[in-house]
Design an enzyme around this catalytic site. Structure first.
Site: not given
Ligand code: NDP
Length: 489
Positions: A152, A249, A283, A461
Protein backbone atom coordinates in the site's frame (compact mmCIF):
# COMPACT_ATOMS: atom_id res chain seq x y z
CA UNK A 1 6.26 -1.14 -23.35
CA UNK A 2 6.66 -3.38 -20.32
CA UNK A 3 9.32 -2.09 -17.95
CA UNK A 4 11.68 -4.45 -16.20
CA UNK A 5 12.89 -4.16 -12.60
CA UNK A 6 15.80 -6.28 -11.38
CA UNK A 7 17.15 -6.92 -7.88
CA UNK A 8 19.55 -4.42 -6.35
CA UNK A 9 22.45 -6.29 -4.76
CA UNK A 10 25.69 -4.66 -3.61
CA UNK A 11 24.77 -1.45 -5.43
CA UNK A 12 24.25 -3.24 -8.75
CA UNK A 13 21.13 -4.01 -10.74
CA UNK A 14 21.11 -7.83 -10.98
CA UNK A 15 18.93 -10.20 -13.05
CA UNK A 16 17.21 -13.04 -11.17
CA UNK A 17 19.09 -16.31 -10.79
CA UNK A 18 15.88 -18.14 -11.77
CA UNK A 19 15.65 -16.24 -15.07
CA UNK A 20 11.97 -15.80 -14.19
CA UNK A 21 9.89 -12.67 -13.90
CA UNK A 22 6.61 -11.66 -12.25
CA UNK A 23 4.16 -9.46 -14.14
CA UNK A 24 2.82 -6.36 -12.45
CA UNK A 25 -0.62 -5.13 -13.51
CA UNK A 26 -1.59 -1.45 -13.52
CA UNK A 27 -4.82 -1.53 -11.46
CA UNK A 28 -6.32 1.46 -13.31
CA UNK A 29 -6.08 -0.23 -16.72
CA UNK A 30 -5.88 -3.92 -15.90
CA UNK A 31 -2.82 -4.15 -18.18
CA UNK A 32 0.64 -5.51 -17.44
CA UNK A 33 2.96 -2.52 -17.25
CA UNK A 34 6.11 -3.97 -15.66
CA UNK A 35 7.80 -7.14 -14.57
CA UNK A 36 9.87 -7.87 -11.49
CA UNK A 37 12.68 -10.33 -10.91
CA UNK A 38 11.44 -13.53 -9.26
CA UNK A 39 13.92 -13.85 -6.42
CA UNK A 40 15.00 -17.16 -4.95
CA UNK A 41 17.31 -18.39 -2.19
CA UNK A 42 20.37 -17.94 -4.40
CA UNK A 43 19.57 -14.23 -4.99
CA UNK A 44 18.97 -13.84 -1.27
CA UNK A 45 22.32 -15.47 -0.48
CA UNK A 46 24.10 -12.97 -2.75
CA UNK A 47 22.32 -10.05 -1.07
CA UNK A 48 23.08 -11.41 2.39
CA UNK A 49 26.79 -11.79 1.53
CA UNK A 50 26.93 -8.20 0.27
CA UNK A 51 25.10 -6.93 3.34
CA UNK A 52 27.35 -8.84 5.77
CA UNK A 53 30.44 -7.26 4.19
CA UNK A 54 28.89 -3.79 4.10
CA UNK A 55 27.80 -3.66 7.72
CA UNK A 56 31.01 -5.25 8.95
CA UNK A 57 33.13 -2.34 7.73
CA UNK A 58 34.50 -0.36 10.70
CA UNK A 59 33.69 2.94 9.00
CA UNK A 60 30.05 1.86 9.12
CA UNK A 61 29.69 -0.29 12.22
CA UNK A 62 31.75 1.91 14.54
CA UNK A 63 31.46 5.32 12.95
CA UNK A 64 28.19 6.98 13.82
CA UNK A 65 29.30 10.28 12.26
CA UNK A 66 29.69 8.52 8.92
CA UNK A 67 26.30 6.85 9.29
CA UNK A 68 24.75 10.20 10.04
CA UNK A 69 26.41 11.70 6.95
CA UNK A 70 25.08 8.90 4.73
CA UNK A 71 21.55 9.33 6.11
CA UNK A 72 21.74 13.09 5.55
CA UNK A 73 22.90 12.44 1.97
CA UNK A 74 19.94 10.09 1.39
CA UNK A 75 17.59 12.73 2.78
CA UNK A 76 19.08 15.46 0.59
CA UNK A 77 18.76 13.29 -2.50
CA UNK A 78 15.16 12.37 -1.71
CA UNK A 79 14.31 16.02 -1.07
CA UNK A 80 15.09 16.72 -4.72
CA UNK A 81 11.91 14.77 -5.55
CA UNK A 82 11.73 12.27 -8.35
CA UNK A 83 8.70 12.65 -10.59
CA UNK A 84 9.48 9.34 -12.35
CA UNK A 85 9.39 7.54 -8.99
CA UNK A 86 5.97 9.00 -8.28
CA UNK A 87 4.55 7.89 -11.61
CA UNK A 88 5.97 4.40 -11.19
CA UNK A 89 4.24 4.07 -7.81
CA UNK A 90 0.88 5.18 -9.22
CA UNK A 91 1.17 2.67 -12.08
CA UNK A 92 2.09 -0.06 -9.64
CA UNK A 93 -0.48 0.22 -6.85
CA UNK A 94 -3.01 2.77 -8.16
CA UNK A 95 -2.55 5.19 -5.27
CA UNK A 96 -3.70 8.67 -6.29
CA UNK A 97 -0.89 10.90 -7.44
CA UNK A 98 -1.77 13.57 -4.87
CA UNK A 99 -1.29 11.11 -2.06
CA UNK A 100 1.88 9.63 -3.51
CA UNK A 101 3.34 13.08 -4.02
CA UNK A 102 2.59 13.99 -0.42
CA UNK A 103 4.07 10.76 0.90
CA UNK A 104 7.22 11.06 -1.23
CA UNK A 105 7.71 14.71 -0.30
CA UNK A 106 8.07 13.51 3.27
CA UNK A 107 10.48 10.65 2.57
CA UNK A 108 13.66 12.68 3.08
CA UNK A 109 12.35 13.78 6.47
CA UNK A 110 12.27 10.22 7.86
CA UNK A 111 15.94 9.70 6.95
CA UNK A 112 16.96 13.14 8.25
CA UNK A 113 15.25 12.48 11.58
CA UNK A 114 17.33 9.36 12.17
CA UNK A 115 20.51 11.04 10.87
CA UNK A 116 20.11 13.42 13.80
CA UNK A 117 18.63 11.00 16.35
CA UNK A 118 21.60 8.64 16.22
CA UNK A 119 23.61 11.23 18.15
CA UNK A 120 21.64 10.09 21.22
CA UNK A 121 23.17 6.59 21.06
CA UNK A 122 25.65 7.16 23.85
CA UNK A 123 27.49 4.53 25.82
CA UNK A 124 25.95 4.63 29.30
CA UNK A 125 27.62 3.92 32.61
CA UNK A 126 25.64 1.37 34.62
CA UNK A 127 25.28 1.87 38.33
CA UNK A 128 25.96 -1.52 39.85
CA UNK A 129 24.99 -2.92 43.21
CA UNK A 130 28.40 -4.57 43.73
CA UNK A 131 31.78 -3.27 44.92
CA UNK A 132 34.99 -3.85 42.94
CA UNK A 133 33.41 -3.56 39.50
CA UNK A 134 32.07 -0.97 37.13
CA UNK A 135 30.14 -1.54 33.94
CA UNK A 136 28.92 0.24 30.88
CA UNK A 137 26.08 -0.40 28.45
CA UNK A 138 26.98 -0.46 24.78
CA UNK A 139 24.64 -0.86 21.83
CA UNK A 140 25.61 -3.17 18.97
CA UNK A 141 23.94 -3.38 15.57
CA UNK A 142 22.28 -6.69 14.73
CA UNK A 143 24.14 -6.80 11.41
CA UNK A 144 21.86 -7.69 8.53
CA UNK A 145 18.17 -6.81 8.86
CA UNK A 146 15.44 -8.25 6.64
CA UNK A 147 12.72 -5.69 5.90
CA UNK A 148 9.55 -7.11 4.36
CA UNK A 149 6.98 -4.57 3.21
CA UNK A 150 3.36 -4.38 2.02
CA UNK A 151 2.02 -2.94 -1.24
CA UNK A 152 0.00 0.00 0.00
CA UNK A 153 2.78 2.49 0.81
CA UNK A 154 6.03 0.71 -0.05
CA UNK A 155 8.53 3.54 0.32
CA UNK A 156 7.09 5.05 3.47
CA UNK A 157 6.92 1.65 5.14
CA UNK A 158 10.48 0.96 3.99
CA UNK A 159 11.68 4.32 5.36
CA UNK A 160 10.35 3.46 8.83
CA UNK A 161 12.54 0.34 8.76
CA UNK A 162 15.56 1.29 6.67
CA UNK A 163 16.32 4.69 8.25
CA UNK A 164 16.55 3.53 11.89
CA UNK A 165 18.21 0.24 10.87
CA UNK A 166 20.97 2.12 9.02
CA UNK A 167 21.26 4.63 11.86
CA UNK A 168 21.96 1.70 14.18
CA UNK A 169 24.79 0.43 11.98
CA UNK A 170 22.99 -2.38 10.17
CA UNK A 171 22.64 -3.23 6.49
CA UNK A 172 19.22 -4.07 5.06
CA UNK A 173 17.65 -6.39 2.54
CA UNK A 174 14.22 -5.13 1.53
CA UNK A 175 11.62 -7.49 0.08
CA UNK A 176 8.76 -5.38 -1.26
CA UNK A 177 5.41 -6.91 -2.09
CA UNK A 178 5.31 -8.68 -5.42
CA UNK A 179 2.23 -6.50 -6.11
CA UNK A 180 4.17 -3.23 -5.95
CA UNK A 181 7.95 -3.54 -6.08
CA UNK A 182 8.90 -0.92 -8.67
CA UNK A 183 9.34 2.12 -6.44
CA UNK A 184 11.52 0.23 -3.97
CA UNK A 185 13.84 -1.00 -6.74
CA UNK A 186 14.08 2.49 -8.24
CA UNK A 187 14.64 4.00 -4.82
CA UNK A 188 17.65 1.75 -4.18
CA UNK A 189 19.03 2.47 -7.67
CA UNK A 190 18.61 6.24 -7.25
CA UNK A 191 20.40 6.16 -3.90
CA UNK A 192 23.37 4.18 -5.20
CA UNK A 193 25.59 7.29 -5.63
CA UNK A 194 25.32 8.21 -1.93
CA UNK A 195 24.94 4.84 -0.17
CA UNK A 196 27.99 2.61 0.34
CA UNK A 197 27.56 -0.63 -1.63
CA UNK A 198 25.68 -3.45 0.02
CA UNK A 199 23.97 -1.41 2.74
CA UNK A 200 20.60 -1.27 0.95
CA UNK A 201 19.73 -4.34 -1.11
CA UNK A 202 16.38 -5.12 -2.71
CA UNK A 203 15.23 -8.63 -3.58
CA UNK A 204 11.89 -8.80 -5.35
CA UNK A 205 9.71 -11.87 -5.67
CA UNK A 206 7.09 -13.88 -3.85
CA UNK A 207 6.76 -13.88 -0.10
CA UNK A 208 6.90 -17.65 0.21
CA UNK A 209 10.11 -17.79 -1.87
CA UNK A 210 12.24 -14.66 -1.62
CA UNK A 211 10.62 -13.42 1.60
CA UNK A 212 10.85 -16.76 3.37
CA UNK A 213 14.50 -17.18 2.26
CA UNK A 214 15.39 -13.79 3.78
CA UNK A 215 13.74 -14.65 7.09
CA UNK A 216 15.46 -18.05 7.20
CA UNK A 217 18.95 -16.84 6.20
CA UNK A 218 21.34 -17.37 9.12
CA UNK A 219 23.15 -14.08 8.65
CA UNK A 220 19.91 -12.10 8.71
CA UNK A 221 19.79 -11.34 12.42
CA UNK A 222 16.53 -9.45 12.71
CA UNK A 223 13.34 -9.20 10.68
CA UNK A 224 10.92 -6.33 10.48
CA UNK A 225 7.65 -7.11 8.73
CA UNK A 226 4.67 -5.05 7.61
CA UNK A 227 1.76 -6.93 6.13
CA UNK A 228 -1.18 -9.15 6.90
CA UNK A 229 -1.85 -11.22 9.98
CA UNK A 230 -1.37 -14.43 7.97
CA UNK A 231 1.94 -13.30 6.46
CA UNK A 232 3.13 -12.01 9.83
CA UNK A 233 2.37 -15.24 11.57
CA UNK A 234 4.37 -17.21 8.96
CA UNK A 235 7.29 -14.81 9.24
CA UNK A 236 7.24 -14.98 13.04
CA UNK A 237 7.20 -18.80 12.93
CA UNK A 238 10.21 -18.94 10.59
CA UNK A 239 12.04 -16.29 12.63
CA UNK A 240 11.41 -18.29 15.82
CA UNK A 241 12.69 -21.46 14.17
CA UNK A 242 15.92 -19.63 13.34
CA UNK A 243 16.07 -17.86 16.72
CA UNK A 244 15.85 -14.27 15.60
CA UNK A 245 13.57 -11.44 16.63
CA UNK A 246 10.78 -10.22 14.38
CA UNK A 247 8.78 -7.01 14.62
CA UNK A 248 5.28 -7.36 13.20
CA UNK A 249 3.23 -4.42 11.92
CA UNK A 250 -0.04 -6.05 10.90
CA UNK A 251 -3.59 -5.14 10.11
CA UNK A 252 -6.34 -3.41 11.99
CA UNK A 253 -10.06 -2.83 12.32
CA UNK A 254 -9.79 0.59 13.83
CA UNK A 255 -12.80 2.17 15.54
CA UNK A 256 -13.86 5.80 15.21
CA UNK A 257 -15.93 6.70 18.28
CA UNK A 258 -18.04 9.80 17.64
CA UNK A 259 -19.81 11.45 20.58
CA UNK A 260 -22.85 13.66 20.10
CA UNK A 261 -20.97 16.83 21.10
CA UNK A 262 -18.27 16.39 18.42
CA UNK A 263 -17.73 19.14 15.84
CA UNK A 264 -19.77 17.74 12.95
CA UNK A 265 -17.79 18.97 9.93
CA UNK A 266 -14.40 18.29 11.49
CA UNK A 267 -15.46 14.77 12.42
CA UNK A 268 -16.94 14.07 9.00
CA UNK A 269 -13.60 15.12 7.48
CA UNK A 270 -11.68 12.89 9.87
CA UNK A 271 -13.90 9.84 9.35
CA UNK A 272 -13.83 10.32 5.55
CA UNK A 273 -10.06 10.62 5.42
CA UNK A 274 -9.68 7.71 7.82
CA UNK A 275 -11.49 5.24 5.60
CA UNK A 276 -11.82 6.55 2.04
CA UNK A 277 -8.67 8.61 1.41
CA UNK A 278 -6.57 5.61 0.40
CA UNK A 279 -9.53 3.46 -0.56
CA UNK A 280 -9.32 1.96 2.91
CA UNK A 281 -5.95 0.45 2.01
CA UNK A 282 -4.27 1.83 5.05
CA UNK A 283 -3.29 -0.16 8.11
CA UNK A 284 -4.97 2.45 10.33
CA UNK A 285 -8.13 2.66 8.20
CA UNK A 286 -10.93 3.79 10.52
CA UNK A 287 -13.27 1.08 9.33
CA UNK A 288 -15.72 0.85 12.25
CA UNK A 289 -17.82 3.96 12.92
CA UNK A 290 -19.25 3.85 16.45
CA UNK A 291 -21.59 6.79 16.69
CA UNK A 292 -23.77 8.17 19.49
CA UNK A 293 -27.45 7.76 18.73
CA UNK A 294 -28.67 11.40 18.75
CA UNK A 295 -26.40 12.42 15.86
CA UNK A 296 -26.35 9.16 13.94
CA UNK A 297 -28.80 10.05 11.16
CA UNK A 298 -27.46 13.54 10.57
CA UNK A 299 -23.86 12.31 10.53
CA UNK A 300 -24.59 9.50 8.08
CA UNK A 301 -26.46 11.90 5.82
CA UNK A 302 -23.45 14.27 5.78
CA UNK A 303 -21.11 11.34 5.05
CA UNK A 304 -23.35 10.14 2.25
CA UNK A 305 -23.47 13.60 0.63
CA UNK A 306 -19.71 13.90 0.71
CA UNK A 307 -19.15 10.38 -0.65
CA UNK A 308 -21.63 11.00 -3.48
CA UNK A 309 -19.60 14.01 -4.64
CA UNK A 310 -16.32 12.09 -5.02
CA UNK A 311 -14.88 11.68 -8.54
CA UNK A 312 -13.56 8.33 -9.73
CA UNK A 313 -10.84 8.30 -12.34
CA UNK A 314 -7.24 8.13 -13.42
CA UNK A 315 -5.00 8.01 -10.33
CA UNK A 316 -2.41 9.98 -12.30
CA UNK A 317 -4.76 13.00 -12.43
CA UNK A 318 -4.67 15.57 -9.67
CA UNK A 319 -8.45 16.02 -9.70
CA UNK A 320 -9.24 12.35 -9.08
CA UNK A 321 -10.73 11.60 -5.66
CA UNK A 322 -11.07 7.83 -5.91
CA UNK A 323 -8.60 5.66 -7.81
CA UNK A 324 -8.61 1.90 -8.25
CA UNK A 325 -8.10 -0.78 -5.63
CA UNK A 326 -4.40 -1.69 -5.75
CA UNK A 327 -4.61 -5.12 -7.35
CA UNK A 328 -7.01 -7.78 -8.64
CA UNK A 329 -6.77 -10.18 -5.68
CA UNK A 330 -7.60 -7.31 -3.32
CA UNK A 331 -10.46 -6.12 -5.59
CA UNK A 332 -11.93 -9.63 -5.62
CA UNK A 333 -11.46 -10.00 -1.87
CA UNK A 334 -13.30 -6.74 -1.07
CA UNK A 335 -16.24 -7.59 -3.37
CA UNK A 336 -16.50 -11.10 -1.92
CA UNK A 337 -16.53 -9.70 1.62
CA UNK A 338 -19.26 -7.23 0.61
CA UNK A 339 -21.36 -10.07 -0.82
CA UNK A 340 -21.01 -12.08 2.36
CA UNK A 341 -21.84 -9.02 4.48
CA UNK A 342 -25.05 -8.42 2.52
CA UNK A 343 -26.00 -12.07 2.86
CA UNK A 344 -25.39 -11.80 6.59
CA UNK A 345 -27.91 -8.96 6.81
CA UNK A 346 -25.84 -5.78 6.53
CA UNK A 347 -27.72 -2.91 4.84
CA UNK A 348 -25.97 -0.86 2.17
CA UNK A 349 -26.27 2.83 3.01
CA UNK A 350 -23.82 3.91 0.27
CA UNK A 351 -21.80 2.14 -2.43
CA UNK A 352 -21.48 -1.60 -2.01
CA UNK A 353 -20.47 -2.40 -5.60
CA UNK A 354 -17.75 -2.20 -8.25
CA UNK A 355 -17.72 0.87 -10.51
CA UNK A 356 -17.02 1.14 -14.26
CA UNK A 357 -15.02 4.27 -15.00
CA UNK A 358 -15.04 5.70 -18.52
CA UNK A 359 -11.69 5.16 -20.20
CA UNK A 360 -10.67 2.69 -17.44
CA UNK A 361 -13.25 -0.03 -17.99
CA UNK A 362 -10.82 -2.77 -16.92
CA UNK A 363 -9.75 -0.94 -13.75
CA UNK A 364 -10.45 -2.22 -10.26
CA UNK A 365 -12.75 0.51 -8.91
CA UNK A 366 -15.08 0.04 -5.94
CA UNK A 367 -17.55 2.63 -4.64
CA UNK A 368 -16.91 3.98 -1.13
CA UNK A 369 -19.23 1.84 0.92
CA UNK A 370 -21.13 2.47 4.15
CA UNK A 371 -22.83 -0.53 5.76
CA UNK A 372 -25.44 -0.43 8.51
CA UNK A 373 -27.13 -3.08 10.62
CA UNK A 374 -23.82 -4.87 10.94
CA UNK A 375 -23.78 -7.60 13.56
CA UNK A 376 -20.84 -7.38 15.95
CA UNK A 377 -19.97 -11.04 15.42
CA UNK A 378 -20.08 -10.75 11.62
CA UNK A 379 -17.03 -11.11 9.39
CA UNK A 380 -17.36 -7.57 8.06
CA UNK A 381 -17.33 -6.05 11.57
CA UNK A 382 -14.51 -8.23 12.88
CA UNK A 383 -12.13 -8.82 9.94
CA UNK A 384 -9.91 -6.33 8.16
CA UNK A 385 -11.22 -5.54 4.65
CA UNK A 386 -8.34 -3.30 3.60
CA UNK A 387 -10.79 -1.65 1.24
CA UNK A 388 -13.25 1.29 1.16
CA UNK A 389 -15.81 -0.17 3.55
CA UNK A 390 -17.11 1.63 6.63
CA UNK A 391 -19.31 -0.34 9.04
CA UNK A 392 -21.61 1.59 11.36
CA UNK A 393 -23.07 0.90 14.78
CA UNK A 394 -24.60 3.33 17.22
CA UNK A 395 -24.32 3.55 21.00
CA UNK A 396 -25.97 5.25 23.94
CA UNK A 397 -23.28 5.45 26.64
CA UNK A 398 -19.49 5.85 26.67
CA UNK A 399 -19.10 2.43 28.32
CA UNK A 400 -21.03 0.85 25.48
CA UNK A 401 -18.87 2.66 22.90
CA UNK A 402 -15.63 1.52 24.56
CA UNK A 403 -16.88 -2.05 24.77
CA UNK A 404 -17.74 -2.00 21.06
CA UNK A 405 -14.38 -0.47 20.17
CA UNK A 406 -12.39 -3.02 22.17
CA UNK A 407 -14.40 -6.02 20.98
CA UNK A 408 -11.83 -6.83 18.30
CA UNK A 409 -8.87 -9.10 17.80
CA UNK A 410 -7.00 -6.10 16.44
CA UNK A 411 -5.62 -3.06 18.24
CA UNK A 412 -3.73 -0.80 15.87
CA UNK A 413 -5.41 2.62 16.01
CA UNK A 414 -8.59 4.41 17.07
CA UNK A 415 -10.22 7.83 16.86
CA UNK A 416 -12.22 9.57 19.58
CA UNK A 417 -14.30 12.59 18.59
CA UNK A 418 -15.85 14.88 21.21
CA UNK A 419 -16.18 18.56 22.08
CA UNK A 420 -15.00 17.77 25.63
CA UNK A 421 -11.23 17.26 25.45
CA UNK A 422 -10.86 15.89 29.01
CA UNK A 423 -13.67 13.43 28.52
CA UNK A 424 -12.23 12.32 25.13
CA UNK A 425 -8.84 11.90 26.76
CA UNK A 426 -10.29 9.62 29.45
CA UNK A 427 -12.01 7.54 26.77
CA UNK A 428 -8.74 7.32 24.79
CA UNK A 429 -7.00 5.85 27.85
CA UNK A 430 -9.53 3.01 27.92
CA UNK A 431 -9.10 2.01 24.24
CA UNK A 432 -6.94 -1.04 23.47
CA UNK A 433 -4.80 0.23 20.59
CA UNK A 434 -1.22 1.23 19.83
CA UNK A 435 -2.31 4.72 18.71
CA UNK A 436 -5.38 6.75 19.67
CA UNK A 437 -6.18 10.05 18.00
CA UNK A 438 -8.47 12.62 19.63
CA UNK A 439 -10.34 14.94 17.22
CA UNK A 440 -7.75 14.00 14.61
CA UNK A 441 -6.78 10.97 12.53
CA UNK A 442 -4.01 9.36 10.50
CA UNK A 443 -1.02 11.56 11.31
CA UNK A 444 2.37 9.92 11.75
CA UNK A 445 5.60 11.34 13.09
CA UNK A 446 9.09 9.94 13.52
CA UNK A 447 8.79 10.99 17.17
CA UNK A 448 5.71 8.86 17.97
CA UNK A 449 5.79 5.05 18.08
CA UNK A 450 3.61 3.12 15.62
CA UNK A 451 2.45 -0.43 16.19
CA UNK A 452 -0.30 -2.64 17.39
CA UNK A 453 -1.50 -4.85 20.18
CA UNK A 454 -3.35 -8.17 19.93
CA UNK A 455 -3.37 -9.43 16.31
CA UNK A 456 -2.17 -6.09 14.99
CA UNK A 457 1.31 -7.29 15.84
CA UNK A 458 4.10 -6.60 18.29
CA UNK A 459 7.08 -4.33 18.52
CA UNK A 460 7.01 -0.68 17.51
CA UNK A 461 8.41 1.42 14.70
CA UNK A 462 9.40 5.09 14.91
CA UNK A 463 9.29 6.87 18.27
CA UNK A 464 12.10 7.43 20.76
CA UNK A 465 13.28 3.78 20.75
CA UNK A 466 13.28 3.25 16.99
CA UNK A 467 17.05 2.98 16.53
CA UNK A 468 17.56 0.97 19.72
CA UNK A 469 15.09 -1.58 18.37
CA UNK A 470 17.63 -2.30 15.63
CA UNK A 471 20.43 -2.72 18.15
CA UNK A 472 21.32 -5.12 20.92
CA UNK A 473 22.55 -4.28 24.37
CA UNK A 474 25.95 -5.35 25.55
CA UNK A 475 27.15 -5.00 29.14
CA UNK A 476 30.92 -4.46 29.45
CA UNK A 477 32.25 -5.09 32.98
CA UNK A 478 35.51 -3.74 34.44
CA UNK A 479 37.10 -5.21 37.53
CA UNK A 480 38.37 -2.38 39.76
CA UNK A 481 39.60 -4.42 42.75
CA UNK A 482 41.81 -7.54 43.03
CA UNK A 483 39.94 -10.85 42.95
CA UNK A 484 40.32 -13.35 45.81
CA UNK A 485 41.41 -16.91 45.10
CA UNK A 486 38.09 -18.69 44.56
CA UNK A 487 39.42 -21.94 46.04
CA UNK A 488 41.17 -20.49 49.03
CA UNK A 489 40.58 -22.71 52.09
P1 NDP B 1 0.98 -9.72 3.01
O1 NDP B 1 1.13 -10.29 4.38
O2 NDP B 1 0.29 -10.53 2.00
O3 NDP B 1 2.42 -9.37 2.42
C1 NDP B 1 3.32 -8.50 3.06
C2 NDP B 1 4.72 -8.82 2.61
O4 NDP B 1 5.10 -10.09 3.17
C3 NDP B 1 4.87 -8.97 1.12
O5 NDP B 1 6.12 -8.49 0.73
C4 NDP B 1 4.74 -10.47 0.93
O6 NDP B 1 5.29 -10.88 -0.28
C5 NDP B 1 5.53 -10.95 2.13
N1 NDP B 1 5.27 -12.31 2.56
C6 NDP B 1 4.11 -13.01 2.49
N2 NDP B 1 4.29 -14.27 3.01
C7 NDP B 1 5.58 -14.34 3.42
C8 NDP B 1 6.37 -15.36 4.05
N3 NDP B 1 5.88 -16.56 4.33
N4 NDP B 1 7.67 -15.08 4.35
C9 NDP B 1 8.18 -13.87 4.09
N5 NDP B 1 7.49 -12.88 3.46
C10 NDP B 1 6.19 -13.10 3.16
O7 NDP B 1 0.30 -8.28 3.17
P2 NDP B 1 -0.14 -7.30 2.00
O8 NDP B 1 1.02 -6.99 1.13
O9 NDP B 1 -1.39 -7.82 1.41
O10 NDP B 1 -0.43 -5.96 2.82
C11 NDP B 1 -1.64 -5.65 3.38
C12 NDP B 1 -1.59 -5.86 4.88
O11 NDP B 1 -0.56 -5.06 5.44
C13 NDP B 1 -2.85 -5.42 5.57
O12 NDP B 1 -3.23 -6.38 6.53
C14 NDP B 1 -2.44 -4.13 6.26
O13 NDP B 1 -3.22 -3.82 7.38
C15 NDP B 1 -1.02 -4.39 6.61
N6 NDP B 1 -0.31 -3.15 6.82
C16 NDP B 1 0.09 -2.85 8.09
C17 NDP B 1 0.72 -1.64 8.37
C18 NDP B 1 1.18 -1.32 9.76
O14 NDP B 1 2.03 -0.44 9.93
N7 NDP B 1 0.69 -1.98 10.79
C19 NDP B 1 0.98 -0.66 7.31
C20 NDP B 1 0.56 -1.09 6.00
C21 NDP B 1 -0.08 -2.30 5.78
P3 NDP B 1 4.36 -11.09 -1.59
O15 NDP B 1 3.32 -10.04 -1.57
O16 NDP B 1 5.33 -10.92 -2.68
O17 NDP B 1 3.81 -12.46 -1.45
Amino acid sequence: MTRQFQHVIDGQSIAPDSGEWIDSVNPATGEVWARFARGNASDVAAAVAAAVTACGRPDWRDDSANRSAVLHAIADLLDQGFEQLIEVEVNDNGKRIREVRGQFAGLGGWYRHFAVALADLQVEALSLDQPGVSARLELMPYGVVGAITAWNSPLMIAAWKVAPALAGGNAVIIKPSEMASASTVMFAELLAPVVPKGLINVITGYGHEAGAAIVAADDVRKVTFTGSEIGGSKVAATAAEHVKPATLELGGKSPQIVFADADLENTVNGVLSGIFLSNGQSCVAGSRLIIQEPIRDLFLQRLQERVASLRFGDPLRDDTDIGPIANKPQFDKVLAMLDRAKQAGAKVFAGGHAVKVEGFENGYFIAPTILEAVATDSEIWQQEVFGPVLCVRSFATADEAIRLANDSNYGLAAGVWSGDADFASSVASRIDAGTVYINHYRSVSACAPVGGIKKSGYGRELGPNAIRDFMQEKAVWHGTAPLPNPFQR
